[in-house]
Design an enzyme around this catalytic site. Structure first.
Site, short mmCIF file in Angstrom:
data_model
loop_
_atom_site.label_atom_id
_atom_site.label_comp_id
_atom_site.label_asym_id
_atom_site.label_seq_id
_atom_site.Cartn_x
_atom_site.Cartn_y
_atom_site.Cartn_z
N ARG A 89 0.82 -1.20 0.00
CA ARG A 89 0.00 0.00 0.00
C ARG A 89 0.86 1.27 0.00
NH1 ARG A 89 -4.53 1.67 4.46
NH2 ARG A 89 -2.66 2.28 5.57
N HIS A 220 -15.56 2.58 1.93
CA HIS A 220 -14.31 1.87 1.61
C HIS A 220 -14.10 0.61 2.45
CE1 HIS A 220 -10.00 0.95 1.89
NE2 HIS A 220 -9.98 1.28 0.63
N HIS A 249 -15.09 -3.14 1.20
CA HIS A 249 -13.99 -4.06 1.54
C HIS A 249 -14.22 -4.57 2.95
CE1 HIS A 249 -11.18 -1.52 -1.19
NE2 HIS A 249 -11.32 -2.68 -1.78
N HIS A 286 -13.86 -9.39 -0.65
CA HIS A 286 -12.86 -10.25 0.01
C HIS A 286 -13.50 -11.15 1.09
CE1 HIS A 286 -9.87 -8.10 -2.22
NE2 HIS A 286 -10.07 -6.97 -1.58
N ASP A 337 -9.61 -6.61 -9.13
CA ASP A 337 -9.07 -5.79 -8.05
C ASP A 337 -7.80 -5.01 -8.43
OD1 ASP A 337 -8.54 -4.71 -5.58
OD2 ASP A 337 -8.51 -6.57 -4.47
ZN LIG Z 1 -10.14 -3.46 -3.50
#
Ligand SMILES: [Zn+2]
Length: 471
Positions: A89, A220, A249, A286, A337
Site C-alpha cells: 500500500r 471503503h 472491503h 474479500h 481488483d
Molecule cells: Zn479493492
C-alpha cells in the site's frame, strides 16, 4: 439484428441451433433453427449473422481499482524484508503522487480494453481516487469545484472501450478505526459527507449521458468510515435508486479484523451485519477472514461476496472459504481488483486451485447438480456479478442484456470435444486467449480477438508508464 448460434450456453443449459433476436441491446427472442419466418429477406437488418464459435455469457468483474493497472508488477521486489499488504500500500500511495485525471483515463481505457479481450463485459469500478495530485478538489475554468472530474475520466474510458460500467464512488474518511486522521497518502481519497453525496448525485447525472452505465456506492472499509457516515450515504443513494449496489472491503487482512475487534469488540462482518441493514444489494469484497457463523449470517442477509483470487494471492491476504460458503448456498462474484491478472479464466482457476491446495482434494467447487467445475463456476460467477452490479446481465435468456462471448472454435476443438468438458478445459487447460468476439449491450467491441482502439490505447499507456516511472 438476428444471430445464429450452433452452440450456446443459455441460462437453462447448453443448446444447439438457435437464433437470437437482439433489439436495443436486449435479447428479445431465442428461436430454434436459422430463421423464424419464411418471407424473403429484404433488408440487412433481417439477415441472420452466423456466430463463428460457441457462445457463452460475458463475465462481470465485480471489483476494480482501474489506476492500479499502471503499477501491477512494479511491487514484486523485496523492499522492506517483510513485505505485506501494508508495504504494498505504501508503494501504491507513492505512485499516486504523480497521477492526474488524464493519466487515470489513459490507464482505465487500456485496462477496460484488456478486460473485454479476456471476456469481462462489465466492470464494477470501486472508485476512490477523487482529488488532484495535491489532494485539492478539482476545479473548472470558472474556479467552481468539480467533485466528479476523476469519475468522468472513468465514464469516458468505459465509453472509449465499450465496456459496461457500474461506478461505485468510494466514501473514505479516516485512516483507521476510531476516526483516525487520514495520512498524507490518503488525501486524494477523502470527502466530507456533503461532498460525497454531491459526488454521488453528479455520477447519476453523468450516468444518464453514458450508455450502459449505472451508479452505486462503496463505503471503503470499516476502518475508513463510521456508522453515521455509512447511514447518511446509504440514505442518499436509496433516495436516488432503491436498487443501487453497495460494496465494501471487509475482513481482507487479519490485522483489520484484529483492529476491529479491539475497537468495536466485534469482527468486521459481525459489526456490519448487526449495525447496518445489509441486503441483496450489498457486495462484501474479500471477506477472507470469516468464521462459519459469519458465513451463515452473510447468506441469511442475501448479500454476496466478491472474491478476487489472484489479487488475494498476490497480496498475501489469505484464502476465502469458498467450498464451505457455496455449500451454504452463498452467492459470489469475481473481481480483478489490483489487476495483477485481467482474466476471468485465471480468477476461476485459482478459486478452485486454492481450495485443492488447502484440502488436498480435487473438483471441489462442483455440485451434484452441476458436476463440471468450470461450468458451475462460470455461470455462478456471472450471475453473482450481475447481482453485484444490479444489472440485467450475467446469463443469456430472453429479456437479458446481450453481453456475450464467441469462443475461438479453432482453439476449443483442441481441448474439448463436448459441451460437458468445454468450460472445464477453457478454465484449466487453455494456454491462449480463447475469446474471439465480444458483444456488449448488442454491439461488437472485440472481433477476431482485436479491439478497434487497442493500438492507440497501448501506445498512450506505454508512454504514460515511461513518464510515471522514469520521468
Ligand atoms: Zn479493492
Amino acid at each position: 439484428m438476428k444471430y445464429y448460434a450452433e452452440n450456446i450456453l443459455l441460462s437453462d443449459g447448453w443448446a444447439t441451433d438457435k437464433t437470437l433476436t437482439i433489439e436495443n441491446g436486449i435479447i428479445t427472442a431465442i428461436t430454434p433453427g436459422k430463421s423464424t419466418s419464411s418471407k424473403k429477406i429484404s433488408s440487412p437488418e433481417e439477415a441472420i449473422i452466423k456466430l463463428s464459435g460457441t457462445v457463452i455469457p460475458g463475465m462481470v468483474n465485480c471489483h476494480s481499482h482501474a489506476f492500479q493497472r499502471a503499477f501491477a508488477g512494479f511491487s514484486e521486489q523485496s523492499s522492506e524484508g517483510q513485505d505485506s499488504f501494508w508495504t504494498w500500500r505504501k508503494v501504491m500511495y507513492k505512485f499516486l503522487r504523480r497521477l492526474d485525471h488524464n493519466d487515470a483515463q489513459i490507464i482505465a481505457s487500456q485496462l477496460y480494453i484488456e478486460m473485454l479481450k479476456k471476456g469481462y463485459t462489465r466492470v464494477a469500478e470501486f472508485h476512490y481516487l477523487h482529488h488532484d495530485v495535491d489532494g485539492k478538489t478539482y476545479t473548472n475554468i470558472d474556479k467552481n469545484t468539480t467533485l466528479a472530474t476523476m469519475a468522468q475520466a472513468i465514464f469516458t474510458a468505459a465509453k472509449h472501450a465499450g465496456i459496461g460500467l457500474t461506478i461505485l464512488p468510494v466514501l473514505y474518511q479516516y485512516a483507521g478505526f476510531g476516526q483516525q486522521n487520514p495520512n498524507e497518502g490518503q488525501k486524494r481519497f477523502i470527502n466530507s459527507t456533503t461532498q460525497f453525496n454531491q459526488l454521488v448525485s453528479d455520477c447519476f447525472t453523468l450516468s444518464k449521458q453514458y450508455q450502459n452505465t449505472n451508479v452505486g456506492i462503496a463505503p471503503h472499509s470499516l476502518r475508513a468510515v463510521d456508522k453515521e457516515s455509512i447511514r447518511i450515504a446509504v440514505q442518499h443513494i436509496r433516495a436516488l435508486d432503491e436498487n443501487a449496489p453497495i460494496h465494501i472491503h471487509i475482513a481482507e487482512q487479519q490485522q483489520e479484523v484484529d483492529d476491529c475487534l479491539t475497537h468495536y469488540k466485534k469482527t468486521p462482518v459481525q459489526w456490519l451485519l448487526e449495525n447496518i441493514a445489509v441486503d441483496k444489494h450489498w457486495c462484501l469484497i474479500h471477506a477472507t477472514h470469516i468464521t462459519e457463523q459469519e458465513q451463515q449470517a452473510i447468506v441469511a442477509s442475501k448479500a454476496i461476496v466478491g472474491i478476487c483470487p489472484t489479487t488475494e494471492a498476490n497480496l498475501g491476504d489469505g484464502i476465502f472459504p469458498t467450498a464451505e460458503f457455496l455449500a451454504l448456498n452463498g452467492t459470489f462474484a469475481i473481481g480483478s481488483d489490483s489487476h495483477i491478472s485481467i482474466s476471468p479464466i485465471e480468477e476461476l482457476r485459482w478459486l478452485e486451485y486454492s481450495q485443492r491446495l488447502q484440502k488436498k482434494q480435487r473438483t471441489i467447487l462442483a455440485t451434484n447438480e452441476q458436476t463440471s467445475v468450470g461450468q458451475n463456476l462460470w455461470q455462478k460467477a456471472a450471475a453473482g456479478g450481475a447481482q453485484s452490479t444490479s444489472t440485467n446481465t450475467g446469463s443469456l435468456a430472453v429479456g437479458k442484456q446481450a453481453d456475450l462471448l464467441v469462443l475461438d472454435d479453432k482453439q476449443t476443438r483442441l481441448f474439448a470435444n463436448s459441451n460437458q468438458h468445454l468450460l472445464d478445459s477453457m478454465i484449466f487447460a487453455s494456454q491462449q486467449n480463447v475469446v474471439k468476439d465480444v458483444m456488449v449491450n448488442g454491439c461488437w467491441v472485440v472481433k477476431n480477438s482485436k479491439h478497434a482502439q487497442e493500438k492507440n490505447s497501448a501506445e498512450n499507456f506505454a508512454k504514460l508508464l515511461t513518464r510515471l516511472f522514469t520521468g
